[in-house]
Write an enzyme that holds these catalytic residues in place. Structure first.
Site, short mmCIF file in Angstrom:
data_model
loop_
_atom_site.label_atom_id
_atom_site.label_comp_id
_atom_site.label_asym_id
_atom_site.label_seq_id
_atom_site.Cartn_x
_atom_site.Cartn_y
_atom_site.Cartn_z
N HIS A 121 32.94 -9.00 -86.94
CA HIS A 121 33.76 -8.90 -86.14
C HIS A 121 35.30 -9.24 -86.09
CE1 HIS A 121 31.53 -13.02 -86.38
NE2 HIS A 121 32.62 -13.52 -84.88
N GLY A 142 33.68 -7.92 -80.60
CA GLY A 142 34.84 -8.11 -79.32
C GLY A 142 36.12 -7.56 -78.81
N MET A 171 30.00 -2.13 -78.50
CA MET A 171 28.30 -1.91 -78.35
C MET A 171 28.94 -3.05 -76.62
SD MET A 171 25.59 -4.64 -80.12
CE MET A 171 26.32 -3.78 -81.52
N SER A 172 28.36 -4.13 -76.27
CA SER A 172 29.01 -4.25 -74.74
C SER A 172 29.66 -3.36 -73.62
CB SER A 172 28.62 -5.50 -74.87
OG SER A 172 29.46 -6.42 -75.28
N HIS A 193 32.09 -7.10 -93.86
CA HIS A 193 32.52 -7.82 -93.46
C HIS A 193 33.24 -8.99 -94.03
CE1 HIS A 193 28.03 -7.15 -92.81
NE2 HIS A 193 28.57 -7.74 -91.34
#
Length: 206
Positions: free
Chosen positions: A124, A158, A178-179, A104
């Protein structure tokens, strides 16, 4: 210049649904991460076996955190979280696995390489529903992490087909989604859009 796409399961699909989705998109992604934190080791192994039975090559399969399950399933790699064994310890147990490390910050990215990871997953980058209330790190911090890392850095968080090119232009070796795929109405079409965006960005940089 090849750029990787990593698909990461989001914990919202049952094993049958996930196997079906993976079978539909695996030709368009380079790795599929089984990241199911609510599953026991037995359940995780069963889910991995369903993916393999659905035609996912073992060379594309990465298990989150569980080295034992990765070895039992014959997966290619394991993704080590902050609470997992450090890469050096994991390497001693499983010298043949491709080791990813979740990081991170630029400092953590540098450390992952020194500890023997093969790649790191950094994020992220942009705001994401997976990390509500947590500030995104942005493209400039991503670029700093790439400069600090001695190993390929995969960006997550994102990332869309529309911004993937900007991410890759900062030196990332690929993207993780992912999503954007798992939660899409048409996962195969979404995966195609990501692949087209990544290929266009790679071609522009070559």
């Amino acid at each position: 210049m090849l750029k990787e796409i990593h698909l990461i399961s989001d914990g919202r699909l049952n094993p049958e649904q996930l196997a079906g989705l993976a079978a539909a998109v695996h030709d368009m992604v380079d790795y599929i991460h089984l990241r199911e934190k609510a599953m026991s080791a037995r359940e995780l192994l069963a889910a991995a076996e369903q993916l393999l039975q659905a035609g996912i090559p073992p060379s594309k399969l990465v298990i989150n955190d569980r080295i034992d399950v990765a070895l039992a399933a014959g997966a290619a790699g394991v993704q080590l979280a902050w609470h997992s064994l450090p890469p050096a310890g994991a390497r001693g147990i499983a010298p043949g696995l491709r080791l990813g490390r979740s990081v991170h910050s630029p400092e953590e990215a540098a450390q992952a390489g020194r500890q023997g990871a093969d790649f790191c997953l950094y994020g992220h980058v942009f705001p994401t529903a997976c990390k509500p209330g947590q500030r995104e790190r942005g493209l400039e911090q991503l670029a700093a992490a790439v400069r600090s890392s001695s190993i390929p850095l995969i960006a997550i968080g994102g990332i869309t087909p529309g911004n993937a090119g900007a991410v890759l232009s900062k030196g990332a070796a690929g993207i993780a989604v992912m999503s954007g795929i798992c939660g899409a109405p048409d996962p195969a079409a979404a995966a195609e859009a990501y692949r087209a965006s990544v290929q266009a960005a790679a071609s522009a940089m070559s």
